[in-house]
Scaffold this active site. Structure first.
Site, mmCIF file in Angstrom:
data_model
loop_
_atom_site.group_PDB
_atom_site.id
_atom_site.type_symbol
_atom_site.label_atom_id
_atom_site.label_comp_id
_atom_site.label_asym_id
_atom_site.label_seq_id
_atom_site.Cartn_x
_atom_site.Cartn_y
_atom_site.Cartn_z
ATOM 1 N N GLY A 49 -14.285 2.090 2.673
ATOM 2 C CA GLY A 49 -14.906 0.962 3.363
ATOM 3 C C GLY A 49 -15.207 1.196 4.826
ATOM 4 C CD GLU A 104 -8.151 -0.874 6.729
ATOM 5 O OE1 GLU A 104 -9.305 -0.910 6.267
ATOM 6 O OE2 GLU A 104 -7.139 -0.907 6.010
ATOM 7 C CG ASP A 105 -12.885 -1.847 5.033
ATOM 8 O OD1 ASP A 105 -11.667 -2.021 5.268
ATOM 9 O OD2 ASP A 105 -13.335 -1.714 3.886
ATOM 10 C CG ASP A 108 -8.615 -10.385 1.993
ATOM 11 O OD1 ASP A 108 -8.331 -11.513 2.415
ATOM 12 O OD2 ASP A 108 -9.056 -10.200 0.849
ATOM 13 C CE LYS A 136 -12.400 -11.334 3.101
ATOM 14 N NZ LYS A 136 -12.197 -11.232 1.658
ATOM 15 C CG PHE A 157 -15.653 -10.418 -2.077
ATOM 16 C CD1 PHE A 157 -14.382 -9.866 -2.064
ATOM 17 C CD2 PHE A 157 -16.743 -9.606 -2.357
ATOM 18 C CE1 PHE A 157 -14.194 -8.516 -2.339
ATOM 19 C CE2 PHE A 157 -16.555 -8.256 -2.635
ATOM 20 C CZ PHE A 157 -15.285 -7.711 -2.632
ATOM 21 C CB VAL A 158 -18.029 -10.042 3.458
ATOM 22 C CG1 VAL A 158 -18.035 -11.483 3.947
ATOM 23 C CG2 VAL A 158 -16.765 -9.329 3.918
ATOM 24 C CG ASP A 164 -16.601 -1.578 -2.799
ATOM 25 O OD1 ASP A 164 -15.703 -1.876 -1.987
ATOM 26 O OD2 ASP A 164 -16.374 -1.327 -3.992
ATOM 27 N NE ARG A 170 -17.993 2.054 -1.102
ATOM 28 C CZ ARG A 170 -16.808 1.456 -0.989
ATOM 29 N NH1 ARG A 170 -16.521 0.778 0.091
ATOM 30 N NH2 ARG A 170 -15.919 1.523 -1.963
HETATM 31 P P1 IMP Z 1 -5.987 -6.408 2.053
HETATM 32 O O1 IMP Z 1 -4.889 -5.473 1.590
HETATM 33 O O2 IMP Z 1 -6.006 -7.676 1.245
HETATM 34 O O3 IMP Z 1 -5.933 -6.662 3.548
HETATM 35 O O4 IMP Z 1 -7.364 -5.729 1.712
HETATM 36 C C1 IMP Z 1 -7.751 -4.556 2.304
HETATM 37 C C2 IMP Z 1 -8.867 -3.845 1.604
HETATM 38 O O5 IMP Z 1 -9.475 -4.610 0.560
HETATM 39 C C3 IMP Z 1 -9.987 -3.572 2.582
HETATM 40 O O6 IMP Z 1 -9.763 -2.361 3.272
HETATM 41 C C4 IMP Z 1 -11.210 -3.552 1.689
HETATM 42 O O7 IMP Z 1 -11.400 -2.263 1.167
HETATM 43 C C5 IMP Z 1 -10.872 -4.521 0.591
HETATM 44 N N1 IMP Z 1 -11.436 -5.865 0.882
HETATM 45 C C6 IMP Z 1 -10.782 -6.953 1.341
HETATM 46 N N2 IMP Z 1 -11.600 -8.001 1.468
HETATM 47 C C7 IMP Z 1 -12.826 -7.568 1.089
HETATM 48 C C8 IMP Z 1 -14.119 -8.198 1.023
HETATM 49 O O8 IMP Z 1 -14.328 -9.374 1.353
HETATM 50 N N3 IMP Z 1 -15.127 -7.396 0.589
HETATM 51 C C9 IMP Z 1 -14.955 -6.100 0.225
HETATM 52 N N4 IMP Z 1 -13.776 -5.479 0.284
HETATM 53 C C10 IMP Z 1 -12.707 -6.207 0.711
#
Ligand code: IMP
Length: 186
Positions: A49, A104-105, A108, A136, A157-158, A164, A170
């Site tokens: 990402g 990081e992208d 969440d 987020k 969800f983005v 992706d 992407r």
């Molecule tokens: P987390 O562990 O819930 O913070 O999620 C982290 C990873 O989930 C990110 O690095 C993304 O690769 C993926 N992710 C989380 N939210 C989104 C979204 O809205 N769109 C796409 N990928 C996401």
């Protein structure tokens, strides 16, 4: 429908435009240039990402730097984090004594980042900073270290700018909201 481009099929609306992203990345790069003026930081991009953010950020920075990448398991085709993180590709180099910037992208739930930070801390870097393009606005997310955030976004969800859904989108040059009917189909 935002545009008729094939790659944009399923885009509900554009959330952050290309130009806005470029300006914000330039600001973050300037701050990092100041903070890392006396060192050679190691930028650690979290695949897949962060690829787009990473390449733009590193080119906007003017201090000497090095890059490395880690790949961790993401959601697969789901839109919620499972909390189970696996390292699919580790760093190619040691980070002991290095100044590390995790790129990081999106943050969440924060679970992926927390796992990564715990893992990297055990390798004794000089310090670790975290730069995330997106975060987020999510009250139930865990408290995790994020030093710089490009944009705080609603809990939707983005896709795009490296992010992706089921491997696609992407290559959108902006951040967009995915039409929920796309994941309702799966
Ligand atoms: P987390 O562990 O819930 O913070 O999620 C982290 C990873 O989930 C990110 O690095 C993304 O690769 C993926 N992710 C989380 N939210 C989104 C979204 O809205 N769109 C796409 N990928 C996401």
């Amino acid at each position: 429908m935002t545009t008729t481009e094939p790659r944009a099929t399923g885009v509900a609306r554009i959330l952050i435009d290309e130009d806005v992203i470029r300006l914000r990345i330039a600001e973050i790069a300037r701050e990092l240039d100041e903070e890392y003026a006396d060192s050679v930081p190691l930028l650690v991009g979290v695949l897949n990402g962060a690829i787009t953010f990473m390449t733009d950020l590193m080119r906007a920075m003017t201090v000497p730097l090095e890059v490395d990448f880690m790949a961790v398991s993401s959601y697969g085709a789901a839109t919620q984090s499972s909390g189970v993180v696996r390292i699919l590709k580790d760093l190619d180099q040691e980070i002991e004594g290095r100044r590390v910037i995790v790129v990081e992208d999106i943050v969440d739930s924060g679970l992926t980042l927390q796992y990564l930070l715990d893992n990297l801390e055990r390798r004794n870097p000089a310090d670790i900073a975290v730069v995330a393009l997106l975060k987020k606005d999510k009250p139930d997310a865990i408290q995790v270290q994020v030093d710089k955030v490009g944009f705080t976004i609603p809990d939707e969800f983005v896709i795009g700018f490296g992010l992706d859904y089921a491997g696609k989108y992407r290559n959108l040059p902006y951040v967009a909201v995915l039409d929920p009917s796309v994941y309702a189909e799966n």
